[in-house]
Scaffold this motif. Sequence first.
Motif, short mmCIF file in Angstrom:
data_model
loop_
_atom_site.label_atom_id
_atom_site.label_comp_id
_atom_site.label_asym_id
_atom_site.label_seq_id
_atom_site.Cartn_x
_atom_site.Cartn_y
_atom_site.Cartn_z
N PRO A 115 -2.44 4.78 -4.02
CA PRO A 115 -2.71 6.18 -4.33
C PRO A 115 -1.53 7.10 -4.03
O PRO A 115 -1.26 8.04 -4.80
N PHE A 116 -0.80 6.86 -2.94
CA PHE A 116 0.36 7.69 -2.61
C PHE A 116 1.36 7.73 -3.75
O PHE A 116 1.85 8.79 -4.14
N ALA A 117 1.67 6.55 -4.31
CA ALA A 117 2.66 6.47 -5.38
C ALA A 117 2.15 7.13 -6.66
O ALA A 117 2.95 7.70 -7.43
N GLU A 118 0.85 7.06 -6.90
CA GLU A 118 0.29 7.64 -8.12
C GLU A 118 0.20 9.16 -8.01
O GLU A 118 0.58 9.89 -8.93
N GLU A 119 -0.31 9.64 -6.88
CA GLU A 119 -0.61 11.06 -6.73
C GLU A 119 0.64 11.92 -6.52
O GLU A 119 0.63 13.11 -6.85
N ARG A 120 1.71 11.33 -6.01
CA ARG A 120 2.91 12.12 -5.69
C ARG A 120 4.12 11.69 -6.53
O ARG A 120 5.26 11.82 -6.11
N PHE A 177 6.11 8.18 6.64
CA PHE A 177 5.01 7.23 6.43
C PHE A 177 3.66 7.94 6.26
O PHE A 177 2.74 7.75 7.06
N PRO A 178 3.51 8.78 5.22
CA PRO A 178 2.28 9.57 5.06
C PRO A 178 1.03 8.75 4.80
O PRO A 178 -0.08 9.27 5.01
N ASP A 179 1.14 7.52 4.33
CA ASP A 179 -0.03 6.65 4.19
C ASP A 179 -0.02 5.67 5.36
O ASP A 179 0.69 4.67 5.34
#
Length: 234
Positions: free
Chosen positions: A22-27, A83-85
């Motif tokens: 999700p991190f890579a998709e959303e940002r 490291f936000p996730d």
Amino acid sequence: MSSLVIHRVTTLDLAVRPIVWPFAEERRAEITAHFAEKQRERPKIWNGRVLLGRGAAFMDGHLAATYFETDFASFLAWRDWGFPDPAVFNGFGMGALRASDGAFLMGEMSQHTANAGRIYFPSGTPDLDDIRDGALDIRGSVVREIAEETGLTADDYAAEADWHCVVSGRVIAMIQVLNLDMPGDEARARIEAHLAREAEPELSAIRLVRGLSDLTPTMPRFVTAFVEQQFASR
């Protein structure tokens, strides 16, 4: 995985699965802009495919985790942004080259690399070439990185069976001691000769670590912690 700890394990079970991050998709837009900025600083870096981990579990000398594929730009942003996730970790193999006189050999990363100036054992973020039968082959990754960075092959060293897994924040460095049948100065000269033949070597210099006084702030904490433990056990 907040505090540093070292697990000694004999087996690695690192399955690779198709997971959407999700991190890579959303940002994505922010990630793209961040990578463009990094490429302006170091034009040689490229956005290849890499593998990151989730769900690391240590038990009875065994490490199990699941890896997934993503792009280097997303990994770099995740790392640079703290490291936000927190469910994800960067888990990679390192070959701790140890000479016959007890010296460890480390490389200083060249200026064109993403980790320019940092000093550590040969290693690299796992990529798709490290997948074997649906699992991440860390041992094979170490052999490949050693060969690419130093010119040494598996015939040049004896790999110890155990892995020293250094957990530091969102990093797990899986370190394997590789014993060379030559003293430190000879090993360094051989690697330096290899670097001299390379058009654009990943390493700019080879450092010998014979004791704690040879450790420097340019070495990651997970590397110095491992070395400290090794010298303490002698």
